[in-house]
Motif scaffolding. Structure first.
Motif, PDB file in Angstrom:
ATOM      1  N   ARG A  70       0.852  -1.262  -0.142  1.00 47.06           N
ATOM      2  CA  ARG A  70       0.059   0.025   0.151  1.00 47.06           C
ATOM      3  C   ARG A  70       0.833   1.117  -0.083  1.00 47.06           C
ATOM      4  O   ARG A  70       0.530   2.117  -0.434  1.00 47.06           O
ATOM      5  N   SER A  82      -8.238  -2.426  -5.586  1.00 44.88           N
ATOM      6  CA  SER A  82      -7.583  -3.424  -4.423  1.00 44.88           C
ATOM      7  C   SER A  82      -8.438  -4.691  -4.268  1.00 44.88           C
ATOM      8  O   SER A  82      -9.657  -4.701  -4.290  1.00 44.88           O
ATOM      9  N   GLU A  85      -5.823  -7.266   1.061  1.00 48.46           N
ATOM     10  CA  GLU A  85      -4.319  -7.493   1.588  1.00 48.46           C
ATOM     11  C   GLU A  85      -4.094  -8.945   1.724  1.00 48.46           C
ATOM     12  O   GLU A  85      -4.946  -9.793   2.053  1.00 48.46           O
ATOM     13  N   LYS A  87      -1.738 -10.849   4.495  1.00 49.46           N
ATOM     14  CA  LYS A  87      -1.227 -10.196   5.652  1.00 49.46           C
ATOM     15  C   LYS A  87       0.190 -11.038   5.855  1.00 49.46           C
ATOM     16  O   LYS A  87       0.261 -12.125   6.490  1.00 49.46           O
ATOM     17  N   SER A 183       0.785  -0.602   6.244  1.00 46.84           N
ATOM     18  CA  SER A 183       0.840  -1.082   4.808  1.00 46.84           C
ATOM     19  C   SER A 183       1.139  -2.606   5.042  1.00 46.84           C
ATOM     20  O   SER A 183       2.251  -3.027   5.361  1.00 46.84           O
ATOM     21  N   TYR A 184       0.158  -3.530   4.429  1.00 50.05           N
ATOM     22  CA  TYR A 184       0.373  -4.979   4.221  1.00 50.05           C
ATOM     23  C   TYR A 184       0.595  -5.211   2.886  1.00 50.05           C
ATOM     24  O   TYR A 184       0.450  -4.319   2.026  1.00 50.05           O
ATOM     25  N   GLU A 186      -0.387  -6.066  -0.733  1.00 50.35           N
ATOM     26  CA  GLU A 186      -1.780  -6.116  -1.100  1.00 50.35           C
ATOM     27  C   GLU A 186      -1.884  -6.348  -2.697  1.00 50.35           C
ATOM     28  O   GLU A 186      -0.945  -6.078  -3.585  1.00 50.35           O
TER      29      GLU A 186
END
Length: 290
Positions: A70, A82, A85, A87, A183-184, A186
């Protein structure tokens, strides 16, 4: 069908391992080959590029789907869709944080405490510029090509840097005075490709596989048998994602299955044994798809 671009660099190893576990192994001639394939009818081609570039290329339609952070979507102001995410990051399942950091002995406790003309080093020129403008602080922002945390105090007064664990910042004697974003990793899509029903379906199916792997990480399947008189006691100490699966045994009693967090197994298994469970089996899980 889908033109996919994956990240080169710090996210590369974790991303390739994720695709392998999702039964979408990435095939390439060598570790330095930037072109690859995935033997799946939904995926037409694969490129491996720096995550900094990926949002722009996906927004421009050079690729249908990309994996980046991100932070780079925001830095490039790319207009993308998007898909969600994922993770995981370089070393952990934690997100990275983009932080503002100063010397540990600096009197500044917030960005507003920094003087106009403050020297800032960062890899994120646009995000940093927008951030300091929003805070009303005039900053002299310079591009850093790496080792950003090492540039205080002689080259910079302040850095804007990403951190996953915070160890590098602490080792450099810095303190964090603000977090700009979290921010993960993405998955992003080109908006026009996402609007195509066939491509969108393929994207959703690939996301199901990737998320299934991530949901399974850190969890195991417990299988056990229990006599009828101990069933309630066992269920009282058996965790589960939703509710355990219970089946009758031909000789009486019950067979029970449940998905539990791996980090709790060392406590759960002895408690189940004491509650009357027998024949306990712990099994690894490849994917969980709700």
């Amino acid at each position: 069908m889908l033109r996919v671009v994956l990240p080169k660099g710090s996210l590369e190893k974790a991303t390739l391992e994720l695709f392998e576990a999702a039964d979408l192994p990435v095939n390439r001639s060598s570790s330095v080959d930037y072109q690859a394939t995935i033997d799946d009818p939904r995926i037409e081609s694969v490129r491996i590029l720096r995550p900094q570039e990926i949002p722009t290329y996906v927004a421009e339609g050079l690729f249908d789907v990309g994996i980046t952070g991100r932070d780079w979507v925001e830095e490039t102001s790319s207009v993308v869709q998007s898909l969600g995410e994922l993770k995981y990051s370089k070393n952990t399942s934690n997100p990275i944080r983009m932080v503002v950091a100063v010397a540990g002995d600096s009197p500044a406790e917030s960005v507003q405490d920094l003087p106009n003309g403050v020297r800032v080093q960062t890899e994120y020129l646009e995000l940093t510029r927008r951030y300091f403008e929003a805070k009303g602080v005039e900053a002299n922002i310079r591009l850093s090509y790496g080792a950003t945390e090492a540039k205080i105090p002689d080259i910079a007064d302040c850095v804007v840097e990403i951190t996953e664990t915070g160890r590098a910042l602490k080792a450099a004697g810095l303190k964090v005075i603000d977090v700009i974003l979290t921010s993960y990793t993405e998955v992003i899509a080109n908006p026009a490709a996402y609007a195509d029903p066939e491509k969108r379906k393929a994207m959703e199916q690939v996301m199901t596989l990737l998320n299934g792997v991530l949901d399974a990480r850190g969890r195991v399947m417990l299988k056990l048998n229990v006599a009828a008189e101990h069933k309630d006691a066992v269920l009282a100490v058996l965790p589960s994602m939703k509710s355990p699966t219970i089946n009758d045994l031909s000789g009486g009693g019950f067979a029970i299955e449940s998905v539990v967090e791996k980090k709790t197994v060392n406590l759960v298994i002895p408690a189940l044994r004491e509650a009357g469970a027998t024949d306990l089996v712990e099994m690894q899980i490849s994917k969980i798809v709700p």
